[in-house]
Scaffold this motif. Structure first.
Motif, PDB file in Angstrom:
ATOM      1  N   UNK A 102      -7.701  14.702  18.497  1.00 12.70           N
ATOM      2  CA  UNK A 102      -7.220  14.521  17.194  1.00 12.70           C
ATOM      3  C   UNK A 102      -8.481  14.444  16.214  1.00 12.70           C
ATOM      4  N   UNK A 103      -9.487  13.812  16.434  1.00 13.71           N
ATOM      5  CA  UNK A 103     -10.697  13.723  15.555  1.00 13.71           C
ATOM      6  C   UNK A 103     -11.200  15.135  15.370  1.00 13.71           C
ATOM      7  N   UNK A 104     -11.267  16.158  16.413  1.00 14.83           N
ATOM      8  CA  UNK A 104     -11.670  17.384  16.247  1.00 14.83           C
ATOM      9  C   UNK A 104     -10.688  18.321  15.065  1.00 14.83           C
ATOM     10  N   UNK A 105      -9.524  17.931  15.126  1.00 13.80           N
ATOM     11  CA  UNK A 105      -8.811  18.494  13.906  1.00 13.80           C
ATOM     12  C   UNK A 105      -8.641  18.244  12.509  1.00 13.80           C
ATOM     13  N   UNK A 106      -9.162  17.035  12.454  1.00 19.24           N
ATOM     14  CA  UNK A 106      -9.116  16.555  10.984  1.00 19.24           C
ATOM     15  C   UNK A 106     -10.056  16.712   9.958  1.00 19.24           C
ATOM     16  N   UNK A 107      -9.850  17.001   8.726  1.00 11.47           N
ATOM     17  CA  UNK A 107     -10.867  17.355   7.851  1.00 11.47           C
ATOM     18  C   UNK A 107     -10.603  16.416   6.585  1.00 11.47           C
TER      19      UNK A 107
ATOM     20  N   UNK B 209       5.511  10.908   3.499  1.00 14.65           N
ATOM     21  CA  UNK B 209       5.997  12.249   4.114  1.00 14.65           C
ATOM     22  C   UNK B 209       5.760  12.255   5.527  1.00 14.65           C
ATOM     23  N   UNK B 210       6.056  13.311   6.181  1.00 17.62           N
ATOM     24  CA  UNK B 210       5.613  13.509   7.480  1.00 17.62           C
ATOM     25  C   UNK B 210       5.290  14.993   7.706  1.00 17.62           C
ATOM     26  N   UNK B 211       4.574  14.810   8.966  1.00 18.77           N
ATOM     27  CA  UNK B 211       4.168  16.466   9.180  1.00 18.77           C
ATOM     28  C   UNK B 211       3.649  16.547  10.638  1.00 18.77           C
ATOM     29  N   UNK B 212       3.457  17.586  11.374  1.00 16.41           N
ATOM     30  CA  UNK B 212       2.689  17.734  12.529  1.00 16.41           C
ATOM     31  C   UNK B 212       1.449  18.680  12.392  1.00 16.41           C
ATOM     32  N   UNK B 213       1.104  18.831  11.181  1.00 15.59           N
ATOM     33  CA  UNK B 213      -0.154  19.742  10.973  1.00 15.59           C
ATOM     34  C   UNK B 213      -1.404  18.697  10.403  1.00 15.59           C
ATOM     35  N   UNK B 214      -2.197  18.434  11.658  1.00 20.36           N
ATOM     36  CA  UNK B 214      -3.395  17.365  11.514  1.00 20.36           C
ATOM     37  C   UNK B 214      -4.288  18.083  10.450  1.00 20.36           C
ATOM     38  N   UNK B 215      -4.768  19.392  10.362  1.00 22.09           N
ATOM     39  CA  UNK B 215      -5.709  19.952   9.738  1.00 22.09           C
ATOM     40  C   UNK B 215      -5.555  20.148   8.066  1.00 22.09           C
TER      41      UNK B 215
ATOM     42  N   UNK C  13       0.880  -1.128   0.133  1.00 21.69           N
ATOM     43  CA  UNK C  13      -0.002  -0.075   0.022  1.00 21.69           C
ATOM     44  C   UNK C  13       1.093   1.323   0.001  1.00 21.69           C
ATOM     45  N   UNK C  14       0.420   2.316  -0.478  1.00 19.84           N
ATOM     46  CA  UNK C  14       1.044   3.667  -0.512  1.00 19.84           C
ATOM     47  C   UNK C  14       0.993   4.485   0.578  1.00 19.84           C
ATOM     48  N   UNK C  15       1.908   4.584   1.464  1.00 21.33           N
ATOM     49  CA  UNK C  15       1.994   5.357   2.615  1.00 21.33           C
ATOM     50  C   UNK C  15       2.008   6.759   2.372  1.00 21.33           C
ATOM     51  N   UNK C  16       1.004   7.665   2.675  1.00 23.05           N
ATOM     52  CA  UNK C  16       1.315   8.927   2.040  1.00 23.05           C
ATOM     53  C   UNK C  16       1.884   9.782   2.972  1.00 23.05           C
ATOM     54  N   UNK C  17       1.548   9.906   4.131  1.00 24.36           N
ATOM     55  CA  UNK C  17       2.266  10.504   5.078  1.00 24.36           C
ATOM     56  C   UNK C  17       1.997  10.040   6.612  1.00 24.36           C
ATOM     57  N   UNK C  18       2.895  10.404   7.639  1.00 25.29           N
ATOM     58  CA  UNK C  18       2.962   9.946   8.986  1.00 25.29           C
ATOM     59  C   UNK C  18       2.723  11.473   9.725  1.00 25.29           C
ATOM     60  N   UNK C  19       1.498  11.507  10.424  1.00 25.22           N
ATOM     61  CA  UNK C  19       1.126  12.814  11.308  1.00 25.22           C
ATOM     62  C   UNK C  19       1.545  12.572  12.711  1.00 25.22           C
ATOM     63  N   UNK C  20       2.345  13.507  13.400  1.00 22.08           N
ATOM     64  CA  UNK C  20       2.450  13.309  14.708  1.00 22.08           C
ATOM     65  C   UNK C  20       2.852  14.486  15.379  1.00 22.08           C
ATOM     66  N   UNK C  21       2.647  14.714  16.540  1.00 28.90           N
ATOM     67  CA  UNK C  21       3.265  15.878  17.571  1.00 28.90           C
ATOM     68  C   UNK C  21       4.672  16.003  17.484  1.00 28.90           C
ATOM     69  N   UNK C  22       5.174  14.711  17.701  1.00 27.17           N
ATOM     70  CA  UNK C  22       6.687  14.512  17.748  1.00 27.17           C
ATOM     71  C   UNK C  22       6.982  14.636  16.259  1.00 27.17           C
TER      72      UNK C  22
END
Length: 253
Positions: free
Chosen positions: A77-82, A51-57, A28-37
């Protein structure tokens, strides 16, 4: 709904590592890993070409977003996701699927296994739950592609599996820890107990029913030996309480 191919993972803990490795190993294609750290997200992303980021929205478009964080962090986390039209999943054993109610496409993917030091990620059973019938076919196809054992259960059943898993894993390990502690206190060779441990679990793995395999003084109602053991444990109050509680359970059985 289209087939799941592109996946993003929110989280950087053991569950995130497990699922990123599982998905990546199955093509499968892993697009990005999102985390505070951010450094932890980068480390996982490097292993799965994501890719990686700490921008949930501001996450990239994908087919599945898997939230793999601690239970108490889920609402934030759920609140931040779109997610637009993506399927949004969590992987918690004791959290209801309705925590994802703001999303049209809801899913739970609960791994029925301790995620530390897994030798074969494909051997971990996955308990899944879908939020709408239109997901049934694509999710079933997706799980078949993972080549794992999977079973559809509702949130109540999953909580019960999670409870049973605590007894099977966490409590069992606590008993082993108690055994190791006694070995150290009495200067015993813990290695001599390992064949007994192996035999115990082997019999269950081969289909033995635990209640029929039970042996020992409580099974025999050997109260004299039980009292001798309790006396030996007078200097270890916690272990004595544990011995007494389990003995009482067996005597009632």
């Amino acid at each position: 709904m289209q087939a799941i191919r592109k996946i993003s993972i929110v989280g950087t803990g053991k569950a995130a590592i497990f699922y990123s490795n599982l998905f990546f190993s199955k093509g499968f294609d892993l697009i990005e890993i999102v985390g505070r750290n951010l450094s932890a997200a980068q480390l996982i992303a490097k292993q799965v070409n994501a890719d990686f980021t700490n921008e949930y929205s501001q996450m990239q478009d994908c087919d599945l977003i898997l939230i793999a964080v601690k239970d108490d962090a889920l609402p934030e986390i759920i609140e931040k996701l779109n997610p637009n039209s993506a399927v949004v999943a969590h992987c918690a054993g004791s959290v209801d699927i309705n925590v994802l109610e703001k999303f049209d496409n809801r899913l739970v993917l609960y791994p029925l296994q301790s995620l530390s030091n897994i030798s074969n990620i494909s051997e971990v059973p996955i308990l899944y739950e879908i939020g709408s019938q239109n997901l049934e076919s694509p999710i079933h196809f997706f799980l078949e592609q993972l080549n794992v054992t999977f079973k559809c259960v509702d949130s109540e059943q999953r909580r019960h599996y999670h409870l049973a898993a605590v007894f099977a894993n966490n409590f069992t390990n606590a008993i082993l820890d108690a055994t190791h502690s006694l070995s150290q206190c009495y200067q015993l060779d813990f290695n001599l107990l390992k064949p007994l441990l192996s035999q115990t679990y082997h019999q269950v793995e081969q289909g033995g029913i635990p209640s029929e395999l039970q042996t020992g003084p409580a099974k025999r109602k050997d109260h004299k030996t039980i009292q001798t053991h309790l006396s030996e444990l007078n200097q270890f109050e916690d272990l004595k309480d544990l011995y007494q509680a389990i003995t009482n359970y067996l005597l009632k059985k």
